[in-house]
Design a protein around this motif. Structure first.
Motif, short mmCIF file in Angstrom:
data_model
loop_
_atom_site.label_atom_id
_atom_site.label_comp_id
_atom_site.label_asym_id
_atom_site.label_seq_id
_atom_site.Cartn_x
_atom_site.Cartn_y
_atom_site.Cartn_z
N GLN A 154 0.83 -1.21 0.00
CA GLN A 154 0.00 0.00 0.00
C GLN A 154 0.86 1.26 0.00
OE1 GLN A 154 -2.39 -1.07 3.42
NE2 GLN A 154 -4.15 -1.52 2.11
N ALA A 155 2.08 1.16 0.53
CA ALA A 155 2.98 2.32 0.60
C ALA A 155 3.74 2.56 -0.70
CB ALA A 155 3.95 2.15 1.76
N GLU A 156 3.64 1.63 -1.65
CA GLU A 156 4.35 1.78 -2.92
C GLU A 156 3.43 2.45 -3.94
OE1 GLU A 156 7.23 -2.16 -2.65
OE2 GLU A 156 5.59 -2.16 -4.08
N PRO A 157 3.71 3.69 -4.32
CA PRO A 157 2.81 4.40 -5.22
C PRO A 157 2.62 3.73 -6.58
CG PRO A 157 4.73 5.77 -4.65
CD PRO A 157 4.85 4.48 -3.90
N ALA A 158 3.62 3.03 -7.08
CA ALA A 158 3.52 2.42 -8.41
C ALA A 158 2.96 1.01 -8.37
CB ALA A 158 4.87 2.44 -9.11
N THR A 159 2.64 0.49 -7.19
CA THR A 159 2.00 -0.82 -7.10
C THR A 159 0.50 -0.59 -7.14
OG1 THR A 159 3.86 -1.73 -5.86
CG2 THR A 159 1.80 -2.95 -5.76
N THR A 160 -0.06 -0.75 -8.33
CA THR A 160 -1.48 -0.46 -8.55
C THR A 160 -2.38 -1.53 -7.95
OG1 THR A 160 -0.85 0.62 -10.60
CG2 THR A 160 -3.16 0.05 -10.36
N PHE A 196 1.47 -3.04 -12.21
CA PHE A 196 2.12 -1.74 -12.20
C PHE A 196 1.79 -0.99 -13.48
CE2 PHE A 196 4.50 -5.20 -10.37
CZ PHE A 196 4.66 -4.78 -9.06
N GLY A 212 7.79 1.04 -12.48
CA GLY A 212 7.09 0.68 -11.25
C GLY A 212 7.38 -0.75 -10.84
N HIS A 255 9.41 -2.06 -7.45
CA HIS A 255 8.87 -3.07 -6.53
C HIS A 255 9.87 -4.20 -6.33
CE1 HIS A 255 5.86 -5.48 -4.48
NE2 HIS A 255 6.19 -6.48 -5.27
#
Length: 100
Positions: free
Chosen positions: A34-40, A58, A63, A67
């Protein structure tokens, strides 16, 4: 352009007696994802008694690469020898279509 175009499919096989630990480890990865902006999209899965998987998507290859070098991947590799019967199978895949 689709919201996601790249993904990872990771298959994990728990060592006998480590199934609960693998499940707990995967559940603990959600806040990191959830903290990774590019993990959609990020899914931790149980495929069978000792077989688990992770599917994540991603927007682009940058992205996905972020990850692969991020905290979840580092934690998985640090725990792999302890929890897994064999190294994780990590496949980089292209997303053809998605509904998110």
């Amino acid at each position: 352009m689709s919201a996601v175009s790249k993904a990872l499919w990771v298959k994990l096989e728990a060592k006998p007696g480590q199934e609960g630990a693998v499940e707990a480890f995967l559940r603990s990865g959600l806040p990191l994802a959830q903290a990774e902006p590019a993990t959609t999209a990020w899914f931790a899965l149980r495929l069978g008694p000792s077989t688990f998987g992770i599917f994540d998507a991603f927007p682009d290859d940058a992205g996905r690469q972020a990850h692969l070098t991020g905290p979840i991947a580092k934690a998985l590799m640090a725990k792999a020898a302890e929890l897994l019967a064999k190294p994780p199978s990590i496949e980089q895949v292209d997303v053809l279509a998605a509904k998110l």
